[in-house]
Design an enzyme around this catalytic site. Structure first.
Site, PDB file in Angstrom:
ATOM      1  N   ASN A  88       0.724  -1.288  -0.081  1.00 30.01           N
ATOM      2  CA  ASN A  88       0.038  -0.094   0.154  1.00 30.01           C
ATOM      3  C   ASN A  88       0.695   1.199   0.091  1.00 30.01           C
ATOM      4  O   ASN A  88       1.932   1.309   0.654  1.00 30.01           O
ATOM      5  CB  ASN A  88      -0.924   0.032   1.082  1.00 30.01           C
ATOM      6  N   ASN A  90      -0.289   4.156   1.003  1.00 34.57           N
ATOM      7  CA  ASN A  90      -0.947   5.364   1.817  1.00 34.57           C
ATOM      8  C   ASN A  90       0.002   5.763   3.043  1.00 34.57           C
ATOM      9  O   ASN A  90      -0.373   6.929   3.571  1.00 34.57           O
ATOM     10  CB  ASN A  90      -2.144   4.728   2.675  1.00 34.57           C
ATOM     11  N   CYS A 137      -8.967  -4.043   0.564  1.00 35.16           N
ATOM     12  CA  CYS A 137      -8.276  -5.202   1.312  1.00 35.16           C
ATOM     13  C   CYS A 137      -8.016  -6.454   0.487  1.00 35.16           C
ATOM     14  O   CYS A 137      -6.903  -6.959   0.498  1.00 35.16           O
ATOM     15  CB  CYS A 137      -9.247  -5.559   2.607  1.00 35.16           C
ATOM     16  N   ASP A 166     -11.869  -2.989  16.553  1.00 39.19           N
ATOM     17  CA  ASP A 166     -12.051  -2.518  17.738  1.00 39.19           C
ATOM     18  C   ASP A 166     -10.967  -1.315  17.930  1.00 39.19           C
ATOM     19  O   ASP A 166      -9.580  -1.619  18.190  1.00 39.19           O
ATOM     20  CB  ASP A 166     -11.491  -3.617  18.778  1.00 39.19           C
ATOM     21  N   SER A 172     -13.421  -5.523  22.744  1.00 39.26           N
ATOM     22  CA  SER A 172     -15.081  -5.752  22.554  1.00 39.26           C
ATOM     23  C   SER A 172     -15.404  -4.583  21.703  1.00 39.26           C
ATOM     24  O   SER A 172     -14.760  -3.517  21.415  1.00 39.26           O
ATOM     25  CB  SER A 172     -15.784  -5.205  24.061  1.00 39.26           C
ATOM     26  N   ASP A 189     -15.735   2.021  17.427  1.00 40.21           N
ATOM     27  CA  ASP A 189     -15.881   0.475  17.127  1.00 40.21           C
ATOM     28  C   ASP A 189     -16.572   0.347  15.984  1.00 40.21           C
ATOM     29  O   ASP A 189     -17.733   1.030  15.879  1.00 40.21           O
ATOM     30  CB  ASP A 189     -15.962  -0.514  18.405  1.00 40.21           C
ATOM     31  N   HIS A 195     -13.139  -8.895   5.792  1.00 35.02           N
ATOM     32  CA  HIS A 195     -11.675  -8.198   5.812  1.00 35.02           C
ATOM     33  C   HIS A 195     -10.733  -9.325   5.125  1.00 35.02           C
ATOM     34  O   HIS A 195     -11.116 -10.768   5.423  1.00 35.02           O
ATOM     35  CB  HIS A 195     -11.170  -7.800   6.780  1.00 35.02           C
ATOM     36  N   ASP A 218      -0.931  -8.433   7.085  1.00 36.06           N
ATOM     37  CA  ASP A 218      -1.988  -7.629   6.424  1.00 36.06           C
ATOM     38  C   ASP A 218      -1.591  -6.451   5.801  1.00 36.06           C
ATOM     39  O   ASP A 218      -0.817  -5.407   6.505  1.00 36.06           O
ATOM     40  CB  ASP A 218      -2.998  -7.516   7.558  1.00 36.06           C
TER      41      ASP A 218
END
Length: 227
Positions: A88, A90, A137, A166, A172, A189, A195, A218
């Site tokens: 990438n 970015n 992705c 998250d 969570s 979140d 993904h 990733d």
């Protein structure tokens, strides 16, 4: 194929699939409607190896200290980290693809129209290593798979549906409501429909034999964590 190599894969069928196979399927969509997209990796096409080696030479790692970078290129942990950064663009490092998830794509390629890595990598080279527009992705993962297989690292794609994002790192997904039960849009979140990322096969002498095997990588550009 060499049993002493960090990326040695003993199973011949797995070598055929995760190193030599130039075609694959990427699963996208959502948990209730999973779509299978064909993808051409093309890791053995003309000039692809030179493009992949140039990618290593353009990385910030090489530019910061060329001697140390080159000396570490036999380590698949290190190479995976460099390539995941370079897929990438970015973070302004001459990366291959610029990510975009909203707004109009009319002036460049809509990510959903890509069906293989070769044309993306060739365009990156032809445009003097300026990021190709645009990727998401599954495109990042597809190109990453091509580059790592080309460099001899067994690699596959993984798709996850209802993928938790998250932001505050408390393990969570937090949703907020007022006293009447109305949803409050104050939490960052979220849960993505899906993904896609990569896993590469190599041993981990730094962590111990129990960690040998598939390692997560990733290439999708991420938000910064703790700076």
């Amino acid at each position: 194929w060499f049993s002493g190599d960090d990326v040695y894969m003993a199973n011949e069928n797995e070598r055929q699939e995760y190193v030599l196979n130039e075609n694959g399927i990427i699963f996208v969509g959502n948990a209730k409607y999973i779509e299978a997209r064909g993808w051409y990796y093309g890791q053995f096409q003309d000039h692809l190896l030179n493009i992949c080696l140039t990618m290593l030479d353009l990385s910030l790692y090489y530019r910061q200290n060329a001697a140390i970078d080159v000396s570490r290129r036999g380590d698949p942990k290190y190479v995976g980290r460099v390539i995941s950064s370079m897929i990438n663009g970015n973070d302004n490092d001459n990366g291959v693809l610029l990510g975009k998830w909203q707004g109009s794509f009319h002036s460049h390629e809509n990510p959903s129209r890509w069906d293989g890595s070769v044309v993306i990598l060739q365009k990156w080279r032809q445009d003097n290593y300026k990021p190709v527009q645009y990727g998401q992705c599954w495109v990042f993962a597809g190109v990453m798979c091509t580059v790592l297989r080309c460099l001899g690292i067994p690699t596959r794609l993984v798709s996850n549906f209802n993928s938790a994002h998250d932001v505050d790192r408390n393990l969570s997904i937090d949703k907020y409501y007022d006293s009447s039960g109305k949803s409050l849009n104050i939490g960052k979140d979220s849960t993505w429909d899906y993904h896609v990322w990569n896993e590469s096969w190599f041993i981990r002498p730094d962590l111990g034999a129990s960690y040998n095997g598939w390692q997560v990588l990733d290439a999708t550009p991420q938000e910064q964590s703790k700076g």
